[in-house]
Design a protein around this motif. Structure first.
Motif, PDB file in Angstrom:
ATOM      1  N   ALA A  30       8.320   5.642   5.166  1.00  0.00           N
ATOM      2  CA  ALA A  30       7.017   5.083   4.778  1.00  0.00           C
ATOM      3  C   ALA A  30       6.824   5.176   3.272  1.00  0.00           C
ATOM      4  O   ALA A  30       6.388   4.226   2.617  1.00  0.00           O
ATOM      5  CB  ALA A  30       5.905   5.826   5.505  1.00  0.00           C
ATOM      6  N   ASN A  31       7.194   6.328   2.719  1.00  0.00           N
ATOM      7  CA  ASN A  31       7.002   6.513   1.283  1.00  0.00           C
ATOM      8  C   ASN A  31       7.937   5.660   0.436  1.00  0.00           C
ATOM      9  O   ASN A  31       7.696   5.436  -0.738  1.00  0.00           O
ATOM     10  CB  ASN A  31       7.131   7.993   0.917  1.00  0.00           C
ATOM     11  CG  ASN A  31       5.893   8.763   1.336  1.00  0.00           C
ATOM     12  OD1 ASN A  31       4.767   8.327   1.092  1.00  0.00           O
ATOM     13  ND2 ASN A  31       6.071   9.887   1.997  1.00  0.00           N
ATOM     14  N   HIS A  32       9.038   5.209   1.072  1.00  0.00           N
ATOM     15  CA  HIS A  32       9.918   4.274   0.381  1.00  0.00           C
ATOM     16  C   HIS A  32       9.336   2.869   0.382  1.00  0.00           C
ATOM     17  O   HIS A  32       9.539   2.082  -0.535  1.00  0.00           O
ATOM     18  CB  HIS A  32      11.293   4.244   1.057  1.00  0.00           C
ATOM     19  CG  HIS A  32      12.316   5.012   0.308  1.00  0.00           C
ATOM     20  ND1 HIS A  32      12.573   6.333   0.559  1.00  0.00           N
ATOM     21  CD2 HIS A  32      13.124   4.656  -0.715  1.00  0.00           C
ATOM     22  CE1 HIS A  32      13.499   6.757  -0.271  1.00  0.00           C
ATOM     23  NE2 HIS A  32      13.848   5.758  -1.059  1.00  0.00           N
ATOM     24  N   ALA A  33       8.621   2.580   1.469  1.00  0.00           N
ATOM     25  CA  ALA A  33       8.078   1.233   1.623  1.00  0.00           C
ATOM     26  C   ALA A  33       6.881   1.005   0.711  1.00  0.00           C
ATOM     27  O   ALA A  33       6.616  -0.111   0.276  1.00  0.00           O
ATOM     28  CB  ALA A  33       7.680   1.001   3.078  1.00  0.00           C
ATOM     29  N   CYS A  34       6.190   2.070   0.401  1.00  0.00           N
ATOM     30  CA  CYS A  34       4.892   1.897  -0.245  1.00  0.00           C
ATOM     31  C   CYS A  34       4.519   3.177  -0.984  1.00  0.00           C
ATOM     32  O   CYS A  34       4.758   4.270  -0.493  1.00  0.00           O
ATOM     33  CB  CYS A  34       3.879   1.587   0.864  1.00  0.00           C
ATOM     34  SG  CYS A  34       2.218   1.342   0.300  1.00  0.00           S
ATOM     35  N   GLU A  35       3.922   3.043  -2.177  1.00  0.00           N
ATOM     36  CA  GLU A  35       3.598   4.206  -2.988  1.00  0.00           C
ATOM     37  C   GLU A  35       2.515   5.084  -2.340  1.00  0.00           C
ATOM     38  O   GLU A  35       2.624   6.298  -2.309  1.00  0.00           O
ATOM     39  CB  GLU A  35       3.109   3.737  -4.357  1.00  0.00           C
ATOM     40  CG  GLU A  35       3.582   4.613  -5.488  1.00  0.00           C
ATOM     41  CD  GLU A  35       3.269   3.960  -6.814  1.00  0.00           C
ATOM     42  OE1 GLU A  35       2.179   4.238  -7.334  1.00  0.00           O
ATOM     43  OE2 GLU A  35       4.084   3.141  -7.292  1.00  0.00           O
ATOM     44  N   MET A  36       1.463   4.442  -1.892  1.00  0.00           N
ATOM     45  CA  MET A  36       0.400   5.175  -1.202  1.00  0.00           C
ATOM     46  C   MET A  36       0.186   4.551   0.180  1.00  0.00           C
ATOM     47  O   MET A  36      -0.714   3.738   0.365  1.00  0.00           O
ATOM     48  CB  MET A  36      -0.912   5.100  -2.001  1.00  0.00           C
ATOM     49  CG  MET A  36      -1.034   6.138  -3.090  1.00  0.00           C
ATOM     50  SD  MET A  36      -2.619   6.984  -2.926  1.00  0.00           S
ATOM     51  CE  MET A  36      -2.624   8.043  -4.358  1.00  0.00           C
TER      52      MET A  36
END
Ligand code: ASP
Ligand code: MG
Length: 405
Positions: free
Chosen positions: A54-60
């Motif tokens: 998830a953190n790779h897909a999107c910063e927050m």
């Protein structure tokens, strides 16, 4: 016939062989004449892997979507365990949080359980099935998937035991029970036979990771004795239960530490009514738990306000505090990440004096500076520089007579 809830953590279901081992233990319990509900965690490392994606897909990442991802780890384990039980000739059915109807509030990633519908579990139990429930997850009143915070499967286990009025609640992990301190940093740590809910709550709140804090709150509230044991042997483990008279004769029960907090200091805050509210209300609204708070004596109408928050909420908290500091006319905001909290815990502190004095003496002898202090009736917590954590824990463990003989 007894009803037993067993919860197996991530390391106990880390691979298929271990899940097979769990299937055997579960069936052994059932075949001894018991009804069994099993709660499982995700396979070890899986929740971190999912959150990493998830953190790779999107910063927050959006919090609702994070829970959708995080909850899948447990779903996989429930089906695998059911299958392993089938393979051994047993009967089992897997259920997810929304199927049991583990109703929670809508605080994604740290939801609280509001109610549990035990009927569906009873139906399957009466058919002779082992019911395998996904830990860590629930559903809010609008049908959104929620998760209960890291380590939340413990809470699922204890909450189900309470809802079902189970005869016993067993939490299986990779250690033999609850120790006087973390055996990984102090080889003289000992297993505790029996510990009160209150002590366990304090221990969990300061970083002893064996049980999630909310599971202990549930246990205390509904008086569910929690038996913490290893899934790799038959050793008796630790019983977390109501306080009894023997517990108070021990002055200090455990030394815990927590490296998962950061310190934020707001300098030169105008010293007038309503200021603390302005700082802490928006933090609370963002669902961030503030732990220690220290306000200095004010000088020339201004004071320093220092507090700690979980590392995971650091960015969010700092953003909020920076905005508020401007608003209230504080001089500046400083943050410190290299801190650790060391805590001395024991119900015996209520009736024995001198624990604080001895603690300070021990740390002074080692040249360890104390940055913050807070106390409760049964706990003393200190913030120190994190590089001294191990030294502080070991020397305090010895000083309070906790070392293995
Ligand atoms: N899988 C979740 C976690 O790693 C919940 C749990 O294991 O209790 O935090
Ligand atoms: Mg755990």
């Amino acid at each position: 016939m007894s009803l037993i809830v067993q919860k197996y953590g991530g390391t106990s279901v880390a691979n298929i062989d271990r899940i097979k081992n769990v299937a055997q233990r579960v069936l052994k319990t059932q075949r001894a004449g018991n009804q069994v509900v099993v709660v499982v965690s995700a396979m070890s490392g899986e929740t971190n892997r999912l959150l990493g994606l998830a953190n790779h897909a999107c910063e927050m990442p959006n919090e609702r979507e994070l829970d959708v991802i995080a909850s899948t780890g447990e779903q996989v384990t429930t089906a695998l365990l059911s299958m392993c039980i089938h393979q051994l000739g047993g009967e089992a059915i897997s259920l997810q949080g929304h199927q049991v109807k583990i109703l929670t509030d809508n605080a994604f990633s740290k939801a609280r359980i509001l109610s549990i519908d035990a009927e569906i579990l009873k139906k399957y139990l009466s058919q002779g099935q082992v019911v395998v429930v996904a830990g860590f997850q629930g559903v809010d009143s609008e049908g959104h998937i929620t998760t209960l915070g890291r380590g939340g499967s413990d809470t699922t286990g204890v909450a189900l035991a309470a809802a079902l009025k189970a005869d016993s609640c067993e939490i299986y992990t990779d250690v033999d029970g609850v120790y006087t301190t973390d055996p990984n940093i102090c080889e003289r740590a000992q297993k505790i036979e029996k510990v009160s809910y209150e002590e366990m709550l304090e221990m969990a709140s300061v970083g002893a990771k064996v049980l999630q804090i909310r599971s202990v709150e549930f246990g205390a509230k509904y008086n569910v004795p929690i038996h913490v044991r290893s899934s790799f042997n038959e050793n008796p483990g630790t019983l977390v239960c109501q306080e009894d008279s023997t517990m108070e004769s021990v002055v200090v029960t455990a030394i815990a530490y927590d490296k998962n907090e950061v310190k934020i200091a707001v300098r030169q805050v105008p010293d007038k009514p309503g200021v603390a509210m302005k700082v802490f209300s928006p933090i609370a609204l963002a669902n961030i738990n503030v732990d220690m708070i220290v306000q200095n004596v004010s000088e020339k109408g201004a004071t320093d306000l220092t507090f700690t928050v979980p590392k995971a909420d650091f960015k969010k908290a700092l953003q909020i505090v920076n905005a508020v500091a401007k608003d209230i006319g504080a001089e500046k905001v400083e943050s410190y990440e290299n801190i650790a909290k060391v805590s001395i815990i024991g119900v015996g502190m209520r009736s024995h004096a001198g624990v604080a004095a001895k603690t300070f003496e021990v740390l002074a002898k080692e040249g360890i500076n104390i940055q913050m202090i807070s106390t409760s009736e049964i706990k003393i917590s200190l913030v120190i520089e994190d590089k001294y954590t191990e030294l502080a824990v070991r020397t305090l463990h010895t000083a309070f007579g906790l070392d293995k003989k």
